[in-house]
Design a protein around this motif. Structure first.
Motif, mmCIF file in Angstrom:
data_model
loop_
_atom_site.group_PDB
_atom_site.id
_atom_site.type_symbol
_atom_site.label_atom_id
_atom_site.label_comp_id
_atom_site.label_asym_id
_atom_site.label_seq_id
_atom_site.Cartn_x
_atom_site.Cartn_y
_atom_site.Cartn_z
ATOM 1 N N ALA A 108 76.377 28.023 90.683
ATOM 2 C CA ALA A 108 76.047 29.276 90.577
ATOM 3 C C ALA A 108 74.219 29.279 90.767
ATOM 4 C CB ALA A 108 76.429 29.991 89.174
ATOM 5 N N CYS A 109 73.834 28.182 90.538
ATOM 6 C CA CYS A 109 72.332 28.249 90.281
ATOM 7 C C CYS A 109 71.560 28.643 91.679
ATOM 8 C CB CYS A 109 71.815 26.833 90.155
ATOM 9 S SG CYS A 109 70.008 26.814 89.949
ATOM 10 N N PRO A 110 70.986 29.685 91.839
ATOM 11 C CA PRO A 110 70.265 30.169 93.188
ATOM 12 C C PRO A 110 69.100 29.419 93.329
ATOM 13 C CG PRO A 110 69.572 31.593 91.305
ATOM 14 C CD PRO A 110 70.460 30.710 90.547
ATOM 15 N N ASP A 170 61.434 25.145 88.132
ATOM 16 C CA ASP A 170 61.902 26.051 89.206
ATOM 17 C C ASP A 170 62.988 27.159 88.745
ATOM 18 O OD1 ASP A 170 60.301 25.071 91.081
ATOM 19 O OD2 ASP A 170 61.467 23.751 92.212
ATOM 20 N N CYS A 171 63.458 26.880 87.482
ATOM 21 C CA CYS A 171 64.312 27.584 86.943
ATOM 22 C C CYS A 171 63.904 29.024 86.445
ATOM 23 C CB CYS A 171 64.925 26.850 85.567
ATOM 24 S SG CYS A 171 66.115 27.986 84.836
ATOM 25 N N ILE A 172 64.408 30.015 86.936
ATOM 26 C CA ILE A 172 63.938 31.340 86.755
ATOM 27 C C ILE A 172 64.805 32.230 85.608
ATOM 28 C CG2 ILE A 172 63.392 31.695 89.232
ATOM 29 C CD1 ILE A 172 65.890 33.225 89.314
ATOM 30 N N GLU A 173 65.353 31.057 84.961
ATOM 31 C CA GLU A 173 66.096 31.649 83.654
ATOM 32 C C GLU A 173 66.917 33.016 83.847
ATOM 33 O OE1 GLU A 173 63.143 32.022 80.577
ATOM 34 O OE2 GLU A 173 62.189 30.259 81.193
ATOM 35 N N CYS A 174 67.771 32.790 85.059
ATOM 36 C CA CYS A 174 68.525 34.065 85.485
ATOM 37 C C CYS A 174 69.637 33.864 84.475
ATOM 38 C CB CYS A 174 68.844 33.990 86.892
ATOM 39 S SG CYS A 174 69.838 32.611 87.428
ATOM 40 N N GLY A 175 70.112 32.880 84.156
ATOM 41 C CA GLY A 175 71.512 32.861 83.287
ATOM 42 C C GLY A 175 72.763 32.591 83.801
ATOM 43 N N ALA A 176 72.541 32.537 85.603
ATOM 44 C CA ALA A 176 73.855 32.645 86.085
ATOM 45 C C ALA A 176 74.485 31.261 85.727
ATOM 46 C CB ALA A 176 73.482 32.475 87.548
ATOM 47 N N CYS A 177 74.023 30.191 85.474
ATOM 48 C CA CYS A 177 74.688 28.987 85.127
ATOM 49 C C CYS A 177 75.330 29.163 83.864
ATOM 50 C CB CYS A 177 73.807 27.820 85.217
ATOM 51 S SG CYS A 177 72.315 28.392 83.869
ATOM 52 N N ALA A 178 74.791 29.984 82.762
ATOM 53 C CA ALA A 178 75.500 29.942 81.476
ATOM 54 C C ALA A 178 76.442 31.192 81.569
ATOM 55 C CB ALA A 178 74.278 30.564 80.355
HETATM 56 S S1 SF4 Z 1 69.135 29.618 84.523
HETATM 57 FE FE1 SF4 Z 1 70.609 28.332 85.252
HETATM 58 S S2 SF4 Z 1 71.399 29.341 87.262
HETATM 59 FE FE2 SF4 Z 1 69.376 30.335 86.598
HETATM 60 S S3 SF4 Z 1 67.745 29.120 87.694
HETATM 61 FE FE3 SF4 Z 1 67.955 28.243 85.866
HETATM 62 S S4 SF4 Z 1 69.477 26.648 85.936
HETATM 63 FE FE4 SF4 Z 1 69.648 28.020 87.743
#
Ligand code: SF4
Ligand code: SF4
Length: 765
Positions: A385-387, A414-422
């Motif tokens: 899921a990580c963009p 580089d993580c944009i803290e989008c939360g897609a992973c969670a």
């Molecule tokens: S929050 Fe998770 S999915 Fe989003 S960029 Fe960071 S590691 Fe990847």
């Protein structure tokens, strides 16, 4: 730059991404509403990334809508303006929109309800402004990124001068569920948005402008397309997927180019701005309005009427939610931002700030609490899921172990803290929370390391400065010592030179005998002048005779002086001190050479080198002895000249005085004529001897001077005294301007009589 939007323009996909429930329909069905004017507004000084603004108003001060109340404090900072007219009622810590429930410095304004604007200065034709002036307008308007990050827009526009920005990206994606603020803004203010883009184009001069909008906003797409009908920017519509709105992700979707890890879009010649930022730029430049309000989504099932509102910054969140019909009984969680990237607000008292794009008042059914986290099962869903193509599960493990180097090596930043992973994690692990905490720890650590490094550098620089100062002092000390040694050597060289030929010695003066003659010549001249003066006043025979004698004596004295100087000119004389020093040195030199010669002569079998040295020393010794002998001769001659002549003269004078005394004694004693004759002859011899001595010393003949000192009789003395008194009285009367003429005439007569009597008496004698 080539024209026109093209619906079929090429787009690219990004890795990962998810499709959560959008829930945008809750708030995007009604037009933008105007939020009510609050009675009190709280303006935090930090509503952006960077340094907090600096207050420029005081408590009690009345402010107008749009007036500057806090100025930018540094390069990465933006000013704050009054959202309405009113009075500054408090400056200090106030509730701040943060998950921690923290307080932060803020300016509180009590609204006067008048909404009275300050004077605005719209720019009729910004194309006439140069780049710096245009950026300054944007900076002074207090604009920071309206998409949520809050980076100062003017700073972003000051891209590195060497970096040409060829592509301007306009972000109308708004991919986060629930949020529809940008959607409504594009629908209702597309023309202002395009105007803002025009200003950016004027500033940046890009080759192309790409406007990116997800395909779930048909009305916004239509409005922008309409506004673009005469424009030349490229509208790109692409499939909805979360998080397409991330800056790097949008660039990849629209251009197919990936921003390098750790880099910025500007590094690849691109710049990205939010649609809300474009409208704010339009308002600032075209209307002169600072950023004092924004469009915010009020949404969630706990609200009776979800909507988008244009709201003044600083408005309390509680008042806004009330305006949207908040049902407290339904409210489970209040979120600032969206459900994916927003954060829970602990307090309704916090104000709305520049980055607040959404307030989500959710019910329990809507956003149920996450189940307890379970251990990672290494399913890999998160990585899928990580963009940003990261390895979320690895990052999670490293974060737990506080393995900072591993986290950095695995591109945590580089993580944009989008939360897609969670969102996709079957173990319900709050992965983003781990990443945020780890980022915070690393930043703290790096900050401390930076400070320590700076302290170390300062210490090393100080040590280096001290070392250089010590070196400089040592160099200066050595220079002083060398200079002193040079001066000493020059002195030592000068001394023997003076001893040898006298040329370097201090200028020689007259000898003592010459000085004496000079004094006597001067005294004779003085006596002559005095007598000549008297003769000029009283032309008498005896005065004339006296003047003649004195003139002769002065001439003789001068001749004696000239003769003495000619015989021993002052310039040829060696000063006694220098002569003594030279003589002493010559003696020492000779003695040392003699000792060296004798030492070598004592050697029974001298080497050839020693023999050469002995020969050399003998030659030196011989020269030294000659020099010594010469100096000794000079000194002795000087000594004879200076001492002998005065001694013989003295002796002759004494002898003469003794003979004269013997004669007087004999005359008084009425001795016989033979004794007196003998004594007179002895006196005559003594006088002859004195004349000879004086002749040798070139002194003037004493008897000529002595004529003035003949004993005088009582009558002459009395007459002379009368003359002196008469002259004194006359002068006294002459000095007084008020002296009666009769008294003056009488005094003159008295003096004339006295002088006549004296003259007659002298003639009779
Ligand atoms: S929050 Fe998770 S999915 Fe989003 S960029 Fe960071 S590691 Fe990847
Ligand atoms: S999705 Fe969750 S359980 Fe699966 S690997 Fe990632 S962290 Fe582990």
């Amino acid at each position: 730059m080539t024209a026109v939007h093209n619906p079929d323009a090429l787009i690219w996909d990004i890795p990962g991404g998810i499709h959560p429930a959008e829930r945008k329909e809750l708030s995007n069905r009604t037009p933008i509403q105007q939020a009510p004017l609050p009675k009190r507004l709280s303006l935090p000084l930090a509503q952006h990334l960077g340094a907090p603004a600096e207050t420029v108003v005081a408590v009690g001060e009345h402010v107008l809508k749009g007036q500057l109340i806090a100025d930018a404090n540094g390069f990465v900072s933006v000013p704050v303006h009054a959202p309405t007219s009113g009075t500054v009622s408090f400056i200090g810590p106030q509730p701040y929109p943060h998950v921690s429930g923290m307080f932060a410095p803020a300016i509180v304004i009590d609204s006067d309800g008048l909404e009275q604007w300050c004077s605005l200065t719209p720019c009729q034709d910004y194309r006439q402004l140069d780049r710096d002036a245009l950026v300054a307008l944007i900076r002074q308007a207090g604009i920071s990124g309206m998409g949520g990050a809050g980076f100062p827009t003017a700073v972003k526009l000051n891209a590195r001068p060497t970096q040409k920005i060829h592509t301007l990206i306009i972000n109308g994606t708004e991919c986060e569920p629930y949020i529809t603020a940008d959607d409504l803004l594009m629908r209702e203010r597309a023309s202002e948005m395009i105007s803002g883009i025009d200003i950016l184009v004027q500033l940046i001069q890009p080759d192309q402008v790409l406007i990116g909008i997800e395909d779930n906003k048909p009305e916004a797409i239509s409005a922008v397309r309409s506004a673009l009908s005469e424009g030349n920017y490229q509208l790109k519509v692409f499939p909805t997927k979360y998080p397409s709105g991330g800056e790097k992700q949008l660039i990849q979707i629209l251009t197919g180019v990936e921003v390098p890890s750790g880099g910025l879009p500007a590094d690849i010649g691109m710049l990205c701005h939010n649609v809300g930022t474009c409208v704010a730029i339009h308002d600032a430049v075209v209307h002169g309005k600072p950023l004092i309000s924004r469009i915010t989504t009020l949404t969630g099932e706990a609200l009776a009427t979800p909507m988008n509102v244009e709201v003044l910054l600083g408005t309390p969140v509680g008042e806004l939610l009330a305006f949207a019909g908040l049902d407290q009984s339904k409210l489970n969680r209040l979120i600032m931002g969206g459900p994916m990237m927003g954060f829970t607000l602990p307090d309704f008292a916090v104000p709305l700030i520049k980055t607040t794009n959404c307030l989500l008042a959710s019910t329990t059914a809507e956003l149920p609490p996450p189940p307890p986290a379970m251990p990672c099962i290494r399913c890999g869903e998160c990585a899928e899921a990580c963009p940003a193509s990261l390895l979320p599960q690895q990052l999670h493990f490293f974060a737990i172990g506080q393995e900072h180097e591993q986290l950095k090596a695995h591109n945590l930043f580089d993580c944009i803290e989008c939360g897609a992973c969670a969102y996709v994690c079957p173990s319900s692990i709050p992965l983003v929370q781990y990443y945020r905490a780890a980022k915070g720890e690393i930043r703290d650590l790096e900050h401390k390391q930076l400070k320590a490094e700076q302290s170390k550098q300062r210490f090393e620089l100080r040590q280096e400065r001290l070392r250089r100062a010590d070196e400089q002092k040592e160099v200066e000390r050595q220079a002083r010592a060398a200079k002193a040694a040079q001066a000493k050597a020059a002195q030592a060289q000068a001394a023997p030179a003076a001893g040898n030929d006298g040329s370097a010695a201090k200028p020689a003066g007259l000898s003592d005998a010459q000085k004496k003659l000079k004094i006597e010549a001067s005294m004779a001249q003085v006596a002559l002048k005095k007598a000549e003066k008297q003769l000029a006043t009283h032309a008498r025979a005896e005065l004339q005779a006296q003047v003649d004698e004195l003139r002769s004596a002065a001439a003789s004295a001068q001749q004696a002086l000239d003769t003495a100087i000619a015989a021993n000119p002052p310039t040829a004389a060696t000063p006694p001190a220098a002569a003594d020093g030279a003589l002493k040195k010559a003696k020492i030199d000779a003695a040392m050479l003699r000792a060296q010669v004798r030492k070598l002569e004592k050697l029974e079998t001298p080497s050839s080198e020693q023999q050469n040295q002995l020969q050399h020393l003998r030659a030196q010794f011989e020269a030294a002895e000659k020099r010594l002998a010469s100096l000794e001769a000079q000194t002795s001659a000087t000594s004879v000249k200076e001492t002998e002549a005065p001694d013989s003269l003295k002796k002759a004078k004494i002898e003469l005085a003794m003979k004269r005394a013997e004669l007087k004694k004999a005359e008084k004693a009425e001795s016989d004529e033979a004794t007196l004759h003998s004594l007179r002859e002895a006196l005559a011899h003594a006088e002859q001897a004195l004349h000879q001595a004086e002749g040798a010393s070139n002194k003037p003949a004493p008897e000529l001077v002595r004529t003035d000192k003949k004993p005088i009789d009582q009558a002459t003395r009395a007459l002379k005294t009368e003359v002196a008194f008469a002259r004194a009285d006359l002068r006294k009367l002459e000095r007084d301007e008020n002296s009666p003429a009769e008294a003056l005439a009488a005094a003159r007569q008295r003096l004339a009589d006295a002088e006549n009597q004296l003259q007659q008496h002298a003639g009779n004698c």
